[in-house]
Design an enzyme around this catalytic site. Structure first.
Site, PDB file in Angstrom:
ATOM      1  N   CYS A 185      66.548  69.939 -24.147  1.00 60.69           N
ATOM      2  CA  CYS A 185      66.602  69.265 -25.439  1.00 60.69           C
ATOM      3  C   CYS A 185      65.705  70.045 -26.393  1.00 60.69           C
ATOM      4  O   CYS A 185      65.177  71.086 -26.033  1.00 60.69           O
ATOM      5  CB  CYS A 185      66.188  67.803 -25.320  1.00 60.69           C
ATOM      6  N   THR A 186      65.507  69.546 -27.596  1.00 59.75           N
ATOM      7  CA  THR A 186      64.839  70.333 -28.635  1.00 59.75           C
ATOM      8  C   THR A 186      63.443  70.783 -28.220  1.00 59.75           C
ATOM      9  O   THR A 186      63.153  71.972 -28.129  1.00 59.75           O
ATOM     10  CB  THR A 186      64.768  69.536 -29.946  1.00 59.75           C
TER      11      THR A 186
END
Length: 299
Positions: A185-186
């Site tokens: 994820c980010t």
């Protein structure tokens, strides 16, 4: 000379009084004129703040002065508080809204029985050793993955983080339960929770990228296993890791390549759409396609 910077961070640690932490964080970030979003829960803290680099450093020092936050991995990015409309500091049941606060347990070392953390280098080593057996599993909303993702990744068709619960419980990914899964994820926080939820549902070998896509991109730029732009939840919309970033997003009108997101012009619509410069110039006003009747009536 003022140098704008953005700070991304999270830390899982038990907090007995989240409201007291909220008040302290509000005062600290306000004192140094920072913009951004900070979320506090009984499980810890999650934040993205921006401003002048000297002020951000003062905020960082103040946050680290609190012992449970001393070991937080702070990540730097170009940008400023101007990329955020205001400062928001809130207490919530979850740092990331999966809708499963009771499925997560944390201690002073972080999430209990979550995925194995891998450095970007270790991610590449795992792929070199295990080849196509390795499955990259996107822990973000599908529209984020439209402009950038790991090559060959599984991208669940979810519009919100809460949708992951139904996806995991649906049996759609049961055939992957014995595969080496690398969640990403980010910045890493969604995968802290996602990897734990996957392990609780019988996925046997679950990893996560330490520092998320941000750290991987800082390490390998666009010369590794990542391709495309990274969607971010602030005024920048997307960031690139090099001067040769691949454009993999598709314009919703002409299907040409673009990584440019626009807000739907209908005021009460929160949809963001991928629209190339040529189509935006031709249309003048971007609409997501869900409001043709309303737009025609207003014309």
């Amino acid at each position: 000379m003022s140098v704008p910077k953005i700070l991304l961070f999270y830390g899982f640690t038990p907090l007995a009084d989240p409201e007291a932490i909220r008040l302290w964080q509000w005062e600290l970030a306000s004192r140094w004129n920072l913009g951004g979003r900070i979320i506090i829960s009984k499980h810890g803290i999650n934040g993205t703040v921006g401003g002048d680099i000297a002020d951000v450093k003062r905020y960082l020092k103040g946050t680290r002065s609190y012992a449970p936050f001393k070991q937080i991995d702070f990540k730097w990015s170009d940008g400023s508080g101007a990329d955020f409309p205001r400062l928001s500091v809130r207490v919530r049941d979850e740092l990331v809204t999966f809708g499963a606060p009771d499925e997560l347990d944390v201690d002073a070392n972080g999430v209990i029985d979550g995925g194995v953390h891998l450095t970007p280098e270790q991610v590449n080593e795992l792929v070199e050793q295990r080849g196509d057996e390795v499955v990259f599993f996107d822990g973000r909303n599908a529209f984020e993955a439209a402009v950038g993702r790991f090559k060959g990744a599984v991208v669940p068709d979810v519009a919100t983080t809460r949708d992951f619960m139904n996806e995991l419980d649906s049996g759609t990914y049961d055939h992957l339960k014995d595969k080496p899964i690398v969640t990403y994820c980010t910045g890493g926080i969604r995968c802290e929770v996602l990897s734990r939820l996957m392990k609780r549902r019988g996925f046997t070998e679950v990893y996560q990228i330490d520092g998320g896509i941000v750290r991987y991109g800082e390490t390998f730029g666009d010369d590794g296993l990542w391709e495309g732009s990274l969607y971010v939840f602030d005024g920048r919309r997307t960031i690139n890791f090099s001067d040769h970033t691949a454009i993999i997003g598709h314009c919703i009108r002409c299907d040409g390549f673009t990584s440019r997101y626009e807000d739907c012009a209908v005021l009460d619509c929160a949809t963001q759409i991928l629209l190339c410069t040529e189509c935006l110039d031709r249309e003048g006003t971007p609409y997501c396609g869900r409001h043709e009747g309303r737009v025609a009536a207003a014309s």
